[in-house]
Design a protein around this motif. Structure first.
Motif, mmCIF file in Angstrom:
data_model
loop_
_atom_site.group_PDB
_atom_site.id
_atom_site.type_symbol
_atom_site.label_atom_id
_atom_site.label_comp_id
_atom_site.label_asym_id
_atom_site.label_seq_id
_atom_site.Cartn_x
_atom_site.Cartn_y
_atom_site.Cartn_z
ATOM 1 N N SER A 111 -6.120 -7.965 -0.905
ATOM 2 C CA SER A 111 -6.498 -7.880 0.500
ATOM 3 C C SER A 111 -5.583 -8.793 1.303
ATOM 4 C CB SER A 111 -7.956 -8.318 0.680
ATOM 5 O OG SER A 111 -8.063 -9.707 0.424
ATOM 6 N N GLU A 151 -6.705 -1.261 -1.285
ATOM 7 C CA GLU A 151 -7.505 -2.482 -1.491
ATOM 8 C C GLU A 151 -8.828 -2.151 -2.169
ATOM 9 O OE1 GLU A 151 -7.967 -4.354 2.312
ATOM 10 O OE2 GLU A 151 -5.896 -5.070 2.374
ATOM 11 N N SER A 163 0.829 -1.209 0.000
ATOM 12 C CA SER A 163 0.000 0.000 0.000
ATOM 13 C C SER A 163 0.863 1.258 0.000
ATOM 14 C CB SER A 163 -0.958 0.004 1.193
ATOM 15 O OG SER A 163 -0.262 -0.068 2.413
#
Length: 199
Positions: free
Chosen positions: A133, A126, A14
């Motif tokens: 995920s 996500e 991320s």
């Protein structure tokens, strides 16, 4: 990279997305995190000016102790403390002190980390379908582990079968050699076929 930075694979993924969206890169962040971890280690083990630098940034003694073995917590806390500095010059100076010279490119990313937190950045990535995920990543890892194990077991079976098979072929070739009077074969010297099988 996870081992080097101390961040989970999910948070690294991320942060890579967030870095690219904020005119930075994961490589620059990794370099900065190494320096942050070094500074944190010095503050905990040596104290002195290294510890005082965190305190001057607005991080309390209790907070410093709490993040001593938590790179992700340290990143969030230091990012919040840096972005809370009054002027742009103060923010730049603090970022350089804790993340190194390339931190000018990290300031926008540090602001995103301070505002949304690592969990928020991960949920955002996500939701946009930019990273897997946590559950999907864990399933992919299990799948890769199972493929590796399957390959290892297949290799084990091949190795187990190869020994007796080569021995049986050797016995057969030697028997043919005796039958047809080939002294080299009968005396156990390798034929071209045996050499190929042995290789």
């Amino acid at each position: 990279l996870s081992r080097i930075t101390g961040l989970s694979v999910g948070n690294l993924s991320s942060l890579k997305v967030a870095a690219e969206q904020n005119e930075s890169s994961l490589g620059e962040l990794a370099i900065g995190l190494r320096l942050l971890n070094r500074n944190l280690g010095s503050a905990i083990t040596e104290g002195g000016s290294a510890r005082q630098a965190f305190i001057d940034l607005g991080i309390s003694e209790n907070q410093l102790t709490a993040i001593s073995n938590d790179t992700e917590g340290a990143l969030e806390l230091v990012a919040k403390a840096i972005t809370a500095q009054g002027t742009a010059a103060e923010r730049n100076r603090a970022a350089i002190q804790f993340f190194g010279r390339s931190s000018n490119d990290l300031l926008i990313l540090l602001e995103a980390i301070a505002t949304k937190g690592l969990a928020g950045l991960r949920k955002e990535a996500e939701a946009a379908g930019l990273i897997m995920s946590g559950e999907a990543a864990a399933s992919a890892k299990r799948f890769n582990d199972n493929l590796t194990l399957l390959g290892q077991r297949a290799q084990s079976v091949a190795t187990t079968l190869a020994g007796p098979l080569i021995s049986a072929i050797n016995d057969t070739v030697t028997a043919f050699g005796r039958l047809f009077g080939n002294k080299d074969v009968a005396q156990g010297q390798l034929t071209p076929l045996q050499k190929r099988l042995a290789d």
